[in-house]
Write an enzyme that holds these catalytic residues in place. Structure first.
Site, PDB file in Angstrom:
ATOM      1  N   LEU A 105       0.876  -1.156   0.013  1.00  0.00           N
ATOM      2  CA  LEU A 105       0.005   0.041   0.020  1.00  0.00           C
ATOM      3  C   LEU A 105       0.809   1.292   0.092  1.00  0.00           C
ATOM      4  O   LEU A 105       0.578   2.318   0.748  1.00  0.00           O
ATOM      5  CB  LEU A 105      -0.941   0.021   1.172  1.00  0.00           C
ATOM      6  CG  LEU A 105      -1.814  -1.414   1.240  1.00  0.00           C
ATOM      7  CD1 LEU A 105      -2.507  -1.074   2.548  1.00  0.00           C
ATOM      8  CD2 LEU A 105      -3.049  -1.175   0.208  1.00  0.00           C
ATOM      9  N   GLY A 106       1.982   1.068  -0.642  1.00  0.00           N
ATOM     10  CA  GLY A 106       2.939   2.427  -0.562  1.00  0.00           C
ATOM     11  C   GLY A 106       2.189   3.483  -1.720  1.00  0.00           C
ATOM     12  O   GLY A 106       1.177   3.421  -2.083  1.00  0.00           O
ATOM     13  N   ARG A 107       3.011   4.112  -2.445  1.00  0.00           N
ATOM     14  CA  ARG A 107       2.997   5.258  -3.423  1.00  0.00           C
ATOM     15  C   ARG A 107       1.951   4.694  -4.369  1.00  0.00           C
ATOM     16  O   ARG A 107       0.968   5.290  -4.787  1.00  0.00           O
ATOM     17  CB  ARG A 107       3.970   5.928  -3.795  1.00  0.00           C
ATOM     18  CG  ARG A 107       3.713   7.205  -4.638  1.00  0.00           C
ATOM     19  CD  ARG A 107       5.069   7.896  -4.829  1.00  0.00           C
ATOM     20  NE  ARG A 107       6.058   7.003  -5.371  1.00  0.00           N
ATOM     21  CZ  ARG A 107       7.292   7.627  -5.605  1.00  0.00           C
ATOM     22  NH1 ARG A 107       7.767   8.753  -5.053  1.00  0.00           N
ATOM     23  NH2 ARG A 107       8.202   6.851  -5.966  1.00  0.00           N
ATOM     24  N   GLY A 121       0.897   1.070  -4.660  1.00  0.00           N
ATOM     25  CA  GLY A 121      -0.214   0.428  -4.464  1.00  0.00           C
ATOM     26  C   GLY A 121      -1.473   1.114  -3.626  1.00  0.00           C
ATOM     27  O   GLY A 121      -2.721   0.933  -3.810  1.00  0.00           O
ATOM     28  N   GLY A 144       2.364   6.491 -12.448  1.00  0.00           N
ATOM     29  CA  GLY A 144       2.900   7.318 -11.563  1.00  0.00           C
ATOM     30  C   GLY A 144       1.998   8.140 -10.704  1.00  0.00           C
ATOM     31  O   GLY A 144       0.762   7.349 -10.441  1.00  0.00           O
ATOM     32  N   LYS A 182       6.333  -3.519 -20.720  1.00  0.00           N
ATOM     33  CA  LYS A 182       6.480  -2.158 -19.613  1.00  0.00           C
ATOM     34  C   LYS A 182       8.037  -1.980 -19.824  1.00  0.00           C
ATOM     35  O   LYS A 182       8.425  -0.613 -19.713  1.00  0.00           O
ATOM     36  CB  LYS A 182       6.248  -2.639 -18.062  1.00  0.00           C
ATOM     37  CG  LYS A 182       6.354  -1.716 -17.084  1.00  0.00           C
ATOM     38  CD  LYS A 182       5.866  -0.179 -17.539  1.00  0.00           C
ATOM     39  CE  LYS A 182       5.525   0.468 -16.261  1.00  0.00           C
ATOM     40  NZ  LYS A 182       6.809   0.842 -15.504  1.00  0.00           N
ATOM     41  N   GLU A 190      10.834   5.700 -22.547  1.00  0.00           N
ATOM     42  CA  GLU A 190      10.568   6.836 -21.784  1.00  0.00           C
ATOM     43  C   GLU A 190      11.965   7.400 -21.255  1.00  0.00           C
ATOM     44  O   GLU A 190      11.905   8.658 -21.346  1.00  0.00           O
ATOM     45  CB  GLU A 190      10.018   6.333 -20.633  1.00  0.00           C
ATOM     46  CG  GLU A 190       9.763   7.410 -19.141  1.00  0.00           C
ATOM     47  CD  GLU A 190       9.482   6.702 -17.919  1.00  0.00           C
ATOM     48  OE1 GLU A 190      10.010   6.632 -17.058  1.00  0.00           O
ATOM     49  OE2 GLU A 190       8.057   6.162 -18.088  1.00  0.00           O
TER      50      GLU A 190
END
Length: 291
Positions: A8-10, A12, A115, A165, A172
């Site tokens: 549940l970070g940035r 998730g 992001g 990806k 990118e």
């Protein structure tokens, strides 16, 4: 749908919020007690989900993901589905699929891009796996992707999502490097009075208009000379993996390679090499380099 989210970070945490807003049920787990998690262990997560379960793993590549997949293989039941949405190297996906498959657990892997703008704009999703598993997870994918037809693809079998990806991130790197070099050239020219205005003018009617160009314009509005930005850019691995694969496939990727080397140079490893170049110029040609 009901979905278990591990990590549940940035990324998730934001993804879990977007899924909830679409009306789905999330049971979240993270090692950090202050993460807003719903359960305190993997065992509790599995127990809280109705069978057949769907669990999304959103963790750093390598050991954190590997150990979690191994733990889930022993906790889940036949018919459950695990989705790896982290930046796992595509060659590791097959091992994860086999480890889970030995217990009858299905596996999908998904490359995710978006992001910090993902919660608002949606995420680009590149999946790899079986069509049946993709269709089963489709309501979650639809909740995460941007509105409209684009933003979601079943790229192929297991490994294809993270491979896609990897290539996406290599592209990118090249685009970001080109924008950086263009800005630097504008900034150092006596002809250009305001590089930021020139950059901003390209946002409409230009063939180089893009989301990255929009983001650069925002950054320049906040800090016109980018004085607050350190001249260092880390590389997270995907472009390096792409260059390695491209060499094996016989595909020349000079733009991606140059962008990768530029990031590695920014981290300071080239200082001693440039000192040698400067010393040799002095030895054979009498060239004096001023500090």
């Amino acid at each position: 749908m009901q979905l278990g989210m591990i990590g549940l970070g940035r990324m998730g945490g934001n993804m879990a919020s977007r899924i909830r807003e679409a009306g789905h049920s999330i049971v979240g787990f993270d090692r950090a007690p202050d993460s807003g998690r719903d359960v305190a262990s993997l065992e509790d997560l599995v127990s809280a989900l109705a069978a057949p379960r769907v669990i999304w793993v959103m963790l750093p590549a390598g050991a954190p993901t590997d150990s979690t997949i191994t733990a889930l293989a022993s906790l889940l039941a036949p018919g459950d589905l695990v989705i790896d949405g982290g930046n796992t190297r595509f060659i590791d996906d097959k091992a994860h699929a086999e480890e889970l498959g030995a217990r009858g657990v299905h596996f999908l892997e998904v490359g995710v891009s978006g992001g910090v703008w993902g919660p608002k704009n949606g995420y680009a999703l590149m999946a790899g796996g079986e069509q049946e598993d993709f269709d089963r997870a489709l309501p979650i994918f639809e909740a995460l992707k941007p509105a409209g037809e684009a933003g979601l693809v079943l790229a192929g079998p297991v490994g294809a999502g993270h491979f896609s990806k990897m290539v996406h991130n290599g592209i990118e790197y090249g685009m970001m490097q080109a924008l950086g070099e263009g800005y630097a050239t504008l900034k150092h020219s006596e002809l250009i009075g305001n590089p930021s205005e020139v950059i901003a003018s390209w946002r409409a009617g230009s063939v180089v208009q893009s989301w990255l160009l929009d983001l650069l314009t925002i950054a320049l509005e906040q800090d016109p000379d980018l004085d607050s930005m350190p001249p260092v850019a880390n590389e997270s691995g995907e472009a390096r993996w792409m260059v390695e694969v491209a060499l094996e496939l016989g595909v020349p990727v000079p733009a991606t390679t140059a962008a990768l080397f530029a990031r590695q140079t920014s981290r300071g490893g080239s200082d001693d090499a440039l000192k040698v170049v400067s010393a040799l110029r002095g030895q054979f040609g009498g060239h004096i380099t001023e500090k």
